[in-house]
Structure formats: C-alpha cells, structure tokens
Design an enzyme around this catalytic site. Structure first.
Site, short mmCIF file in Angstrom:
data_model
loop_
_atom_site.label_atom_id
_atom_site.label_comp_id
_atom_site.label_asym_id
_atom_site.label_seq_id
_atom_site.Cartn_x
_atom_site.Cartn_y
_atom_site.Cartn_z
N HIS A 101 34.40 34.92 38.72
CA HIS A 101 34.37 36.34 38.35
C HIS A 101 35.75 36.79 37.90
O HIS A 101 36.76 36.30 38.39
CB HIS A 101 33.87 37.21 39.51
CG HIS A 101 34.54 36.90 40.82
ND1 HIS A 101 34.17 35.83 41.61
CD2 HIS A 101 35.57 37.50 41.46
CE1 HIS A 101 34.94 35.80 42.69
NE2 HIS A 101 35.80 36.81 42.61
N HIS A 103 38.05 40.13 37.82
CA HIS A 103 38.22 41.50 38.29
C HIS A 103 38.85 42.33 37.18
O HIS A 103 39.86 41.92 36.60
CB HIS A 103 39.19 41.54 39.48
CG HIS A 103 38.74 40.89 40.73
ND1 HIS A 103 38.22 41.59 41.80
CD2 HIS A 103 38.75 39.58 41.12
CE1 HIS A 103 37.93 40.76 42.79
NE2 HIS A 103 38.25 39.53 42.40
P1 AMP Z 1 37.36 37.28 45.24
O1 AMP Z 1 38.02 37.58 46.55
O2 AMP Z 1 38.27 37.21 44.05
O3 AMP Z 1 36.46 36.06 45.37
O4 AMP Z 1 36.46 38.53 44.93
C1 AMP Z 1 35.19 38.70 45.45
C2 AMP Z 1 34.89 40.17 45.36
O5 AMP Z 1 33.50 40.34 45.50
C3 AMP Z 1 35.57 41.03 46.42
O6 AMP Z 1 36.47 41.93 45.80
C4 AMP Z 1 34.39 41.74 47.11
O7 AMP Z 1 34.66 43.09 47.38
C5 AMP Z 1 33.29 41.60 46.07
N1 AMP Z 1 31.95 41.61 46.62
C6 AMP Z 1 31.46 40.83 47.61
N2 AMP Z 1 30.16 41.12 47.83
C7 AMP Z 1 29.82 42.09 46.94
C8 AMP Z 1 28.62 42.82 46.67
N3 AMP Z 1 27.50 42.59 47.35
N4 AMP Z 1 28.65 43.75 45.70
C9 AMP Z 1 29.79 44.00 45.02
N5 AMP Z 1 30.95 43.35 45.23
C10 AMP Z 1 30.96 42.40 46.18
#
Ligand code: AMP
Ligand code: ZN
Length: 142
Positions: A101, A103
C-alpha cells in the site's frame, strides 16, 4: 488472487467495511483508519502482493499511475499545504499490513500530526564511496 488472511483483500472484497475513495478494475483506495492527518488515504492494488520486493512491474505501474489523480483529489478537497507519500516494507520498516500500500498523507503545516525524522550523513561518505555504493547496487539489478 485474494489472500485469505489479508485484511486489505477482505476490504477489496467488501467483507470488511472501508471508506472508499476510489476504485477501478486494478486499484482500490480508501481512508486509513488511523487518519494521521485529515484525508490520509491508502492506495492498494487489487492483486495481493506482500510488499515492494514482490510487486511485478505491471502491478507497480498500474498502482502508481492512479496516485497523482487521487493526490490531486485530496488536495482539491482539503487544501493541504503539502503531501507525503509513504510505503513501508517489512515489519522493521513499520509494515503492519502485508498487502502493498501507498500512504498519501496530506500535510497542513507544523504540528499536523505527521513527522519524519531522518539523520543526514553527508559527511560520512566521500564522492568515491558513493560511486562504489552505486555500482554495488547497480550490479544487483535484475
Ligand atoms: P503500514 O503500517 O504501512 O503497514 O500501514 C498499514 C495501515 O493500515 C495503518 O496505517 C493502519 O491504520 C491501516 N489499517 C489497518 N486496518 C485498517 C482498516 N480496517 N481500515 C483502514 N485502514 C486500516
Ligand atoms: Zn491482500
């Protein structure tokens, strides 16, 4: 193909709710639940790939091709003064969801909730050191 234990594959499938920002046949974008800053959005490919190391170039192309349009939509909606793109790969680099993903973090000025601290080591490397490092990395490009 969807990965059965992957929360983002479940979001794409609609099995877990999300605040959808954009969707097409290849890409899904939705608000990050953490909202580090207002409008913090995640852009993901519909194909499950773990992180940047496992991402085929076609998936990367399709993924990143949508990012400017989504960034401009956030900019138009909330008038941030800047925007950071971030992609974390592997747990020690803060990856917590193992479906790649990007950001999109709109910035609103000092104290807006996002900070990135990095130390500058310009003095530690000579121009020759940099040439050697560049060649070492280049020799590994497949
Ligand atoms: P990372 O730490 O770069 O792997 O980012 C994962 C992101 O996914 C984090 O910023 C979380 O807040 C986000 N996240 C996890 N679960 C969900 C969800 N169900 N809906 C939206 N965002 C999510
Ligand atoms: Zn997935």
């Amino acid at each position: 193909m969807a990965h059965e234990d992957c929360i983002f594959c479940k979001i794409i499938a609609g099995d877990i709710p999300s605040a959808k920002v954009y969707e097409d046949d290849q890409v899904y974008a939705f608000l990050d639940i953490s909202q580090v800053t207002k409008g913090h959005t995640l852009v993901i490919p519909k194909t499950h790939v773990k992180n940047i190391y496992e991402t085929p170039s076609e998936v990367a192309s399709e993924l990143f091709a949508r990012v400017p349009r989504i960034a401009n939509a956030i900019k138009a909606a909330y008038k941030p003064v800047g925007m950071n793109l971030l992609n974390n790969n592997e747990a020690p680099a803060d990856q917590s969801v193992f479906h790649i993903h990007i950001h999109l973090i709109p910035r609103y000025g000092e104290g807006d909730g996002y900070s990135s601290n990095w130390n500058v080591h310009t003095e530690d490397y000579t121009p020759e050191d940099l040439q050697t490092m560049a060649a070492e990395i280049n020799s590994e490009i497949k």
